[in-house]
Design a protein around this motif. Structure first.
Motif, PDB file in Angstrom:
ATOM      1  N   GLU A  15       0.824  -1.210   0.000  1.00 26.94           N
ATOM      2  CA  GLU A  15       0.000   0.000   0.000  1.00 26.94           C
ATOM      3  C   GLU A  15       0.859   1.260   0.000  1.00 26.94           C
ATOM      4  O   GLU A  15       0.557   2.229  -0.702  1.00 26.94           O
ATOM      5  CB  GLU A  15      -0.939   0.005   1.206  1.00 26.94           C
ATOM      6  N   VAL A  16       1.923   1.258   0.782  1.00 25.69           N
ATOM      7  CA  VAL A  16       2.820   2.418   0.832  1.00 25.69           C
ATOM      8  C   VAL A  16       3.450   2.649  -0.529  1.00 25.69           C
ATOM      9  O   VAL A  16       3.519   3.787  -1.010  1.00 25.69           O
ATOM     10  CB  VAL A  16       3.892   2.229   1.926  1.00 25.69           C
ATOM     11  N   VAL A  17       3.889   1.583  -1.180  1.00 26.22           N
ATOM     12  CA  VAL A  17       4.506   1.720  -2.503  1.00 26.22           C
ATOM     13  C   VAL A  17       3.485   2.226  -3.516  1.00 26.22           C
ATOM     14  O   VAL A  17       3.786   3.118  -4.327  1.00 26.22           O
ATOM     15  CB  VAL A  17       5.120   0.372  -2.957  1.00 26.22           C
ATOM     16  N   ILE A  18       2.268   1.707  -3.467  1.00 25.33           N
ATOM     17  CA  ILE A  18       1.223   2.157  -4.397  1.00 25.33           C
ATOM     18  C   ILE A  18       0.910   3.626  -4.183  1.00 25.33           C
ATOM     19  O   ILE A  18       0.784   4.397  -5.143  1.00 25.33           O
ATOM     20  CB  ILE A  18      -0.038   1.287  -4.246  1.00 25.33           C
ATOM     21  N   ILE A  19       0.808   4.049  -2.940  1.00 29.30           N
ATOM     22  CA  ILE A  19       0.535   5.461  -2.642  1.00 29.30           C
ATOM     23  C   ILE A  19       1.688   6.334  -3.139  1.00 29.30           C
ATOM     24  O   ILE A  19       1.471   7.385  -3.746  1.00 29.30           O
ATOM     25  CB  ILE A  19       0.279   5.656  -1.139  1.00 29.30           C
ATOM     26  N   PHE A  20       2.917   5.905  -2.893  1.00 31.52           N
ATOM     27  CA  PHE A  20       4.093   6.671  -3.329  1.00 31.52           C
ATOM     28  C   PHE A  20       4.123   6.801  -4.850  1.00 31.52           C
ATOM     29  O   PHE A  20       4.355   7.899  -5.380  1.00 31.52           O
ATOM     30  CB  PHE A  20       5.372   6.006  -2.825  1.00 31.52           C
ATOM     31  N   VAL A  21       3.881   5.700  -5.554  1.00 35.21           N
ATOM     32  CA  VAL A  21       3.891   5.733  -7.017  1.00 35.21           C
ATOM     33  C   VAL A  21       2.769   6.630  -7.537  1.00 35.21           C
ATOM     34  O   VAL A  21       2.970   7.419  -8.467  1.00 35.21           O
ATOM     35  CB  VAL A  21       3.766   4.300  -7.589  1.00 35.21           C
ATOM     36  N   THR A  22       1.594   6.543  -6.931  1.00 34.62           N
ATOM     37  CA  THR A  22       0.465   7.378  -7.354  1.00 34.62           C
ATOM     38  C   THR A  22       0.763   8.860  -7.161  1.00 34.62           C
ATOM     39  O   THR A  22       0.490   9.678  -8.050  1.00 34.62           O
ATOM     40  CB  THR A  22      -0.802   6.995  -6.563  1.00 34.62           C
ATOM     41  N   ILE A  23       1.319   9.208  -6.025  1.00 34.69           N
ATOM     42  CA  ILE A  23       1.659  10.612  -5.768  1.00 34.69           C
ATOM     43  C   ILE A  23       2.740  11.082  -6.737  1.00 34.69           C
ATOM     44  O   ILE A  23       2.678  12.203  -7.261  1.00 34.69           O
ATOM     45  CB  ILE A  23       2.091  10.803  -4.299  1.00 34.69           C
ATOM     46  N   SER A  24       3.718  10.235  -7.012  1.00 31.55           N
ATOM     47  CA  SER A  24       4.780  10.601  -7.957  1.00 31.55           C
ATOM     48  C   SER A  24       4.216  10.836  -9.354  1.00 31.55           C
ATOM     49  O   SER A  24       4.591  11.804 -10.029  1.00 31.55           O
ATOM     50  CB  SER A  24       5.839   9.505  -8.011  1.00 31.55           C
ATOM     51  N   ILE A  25       3.309   9.974  -9.791  1.00 35.36           N
ATOM     52  CA  ILE A  25       2.685  10.151 -11.104  1.00 35.36           C
ATOM     53  C   ILE A  25       1.871  11.433 -11.142  1.00 35.36           C
ATOM     54  O   ILE A  25       1.890  12.168 -12.136  1.00 35.36           O
ATOM     55  CB  ILE A  25       1.814   8.922 -11.452  1.00 35.36           C
ATOM     56  N   THR A  26       1.184  11.740 -10.046  1.00 33.68           N
ATOM     57  CA  THR A  26       0.392  12.970  -9.977  1.00 33.68           C
ATOM     58  C   THR A  26       1.275  14.204 -10.115  1.00 33.68           C
ATOM     59  O   THR A  26       0.952  15.126 -10.865  1.00 33.68           O
ATOM     60  CB  THR A  26      -0.378  13.021  -8.650  1.00 33.68           C
ATOM     61  N   PHE A  27       2.386  14.230  -9.382  1.00 36.23           N
ATOM     62  CA  PHE A  27       3.294  15.377  -9.478  1.00 36.23           C
ATOM     63  C   PHE A  27       3.902  15.494 -10.872  1.00 36.23           C
ATOM     64  O   PHE A  27       4.039  16.599 -11.409  1.00 36.23           O
ATOM     65  CB  PHE A  27       4.405  15.291  -8.430  1.00 36.23           C
ATOM     66  N   ALA A  28       4.263  14.377 -11.466  1.00 45.57           N
ATOM     67  CA  ALA A  28       4.830  14.402 -12.815  1.00 45.57           C
ATOM     68  C   ALA A  28       3.808  14.921 -13.819  1.00 45.57           C
ATOM     69  O   ALA A  28       4.137  15.749 -14.675  1.00 45.57           O
ATOM     70  CB  ALA A  28       5.308  13.011 -13.208  1.00 45.57           C
TER      71      ALA A  28
END
Length: 67
Positions: A15-28
């Motif tokens: 879950e932490v990895v999924i949240i991190f990846v989602t936030i990174s994609i959002t910022f990008a």
């Protein structure tokens, strides 16, 4: 009742990895959109500047005589 810690820890880390990846994609995505908007605004500003310079060069003789 037995508690399976490895499954809990593994699920938590997923879950932490999924949240991190989602936030990174959002910022990008936000940066890409902002870059696109700024580039579009820059091009329109250059078009307006070129039109203004063209108009000023057409009125150059008139402006020189006044000033």
């Amino acid at each position: 009742m037995e508690v399976h810690h490895p499954k809990f820890v593994k699920g938590f880390l997923e879950e932490v990895v999924i949240i991190f990846v989602t936030i990174s994609i959002t910022f990008a995505a936000e940066r890409i959109v902002e870059h696109y908007i700024h580039a579009k605004q820059g091009k329109s500003a250059l078009v307006r500047l070129a039109a203004e310079l063209k108009r000023d060069t057409e009125d150059f003789v008139f402006n020189v005589n006044i000033h």
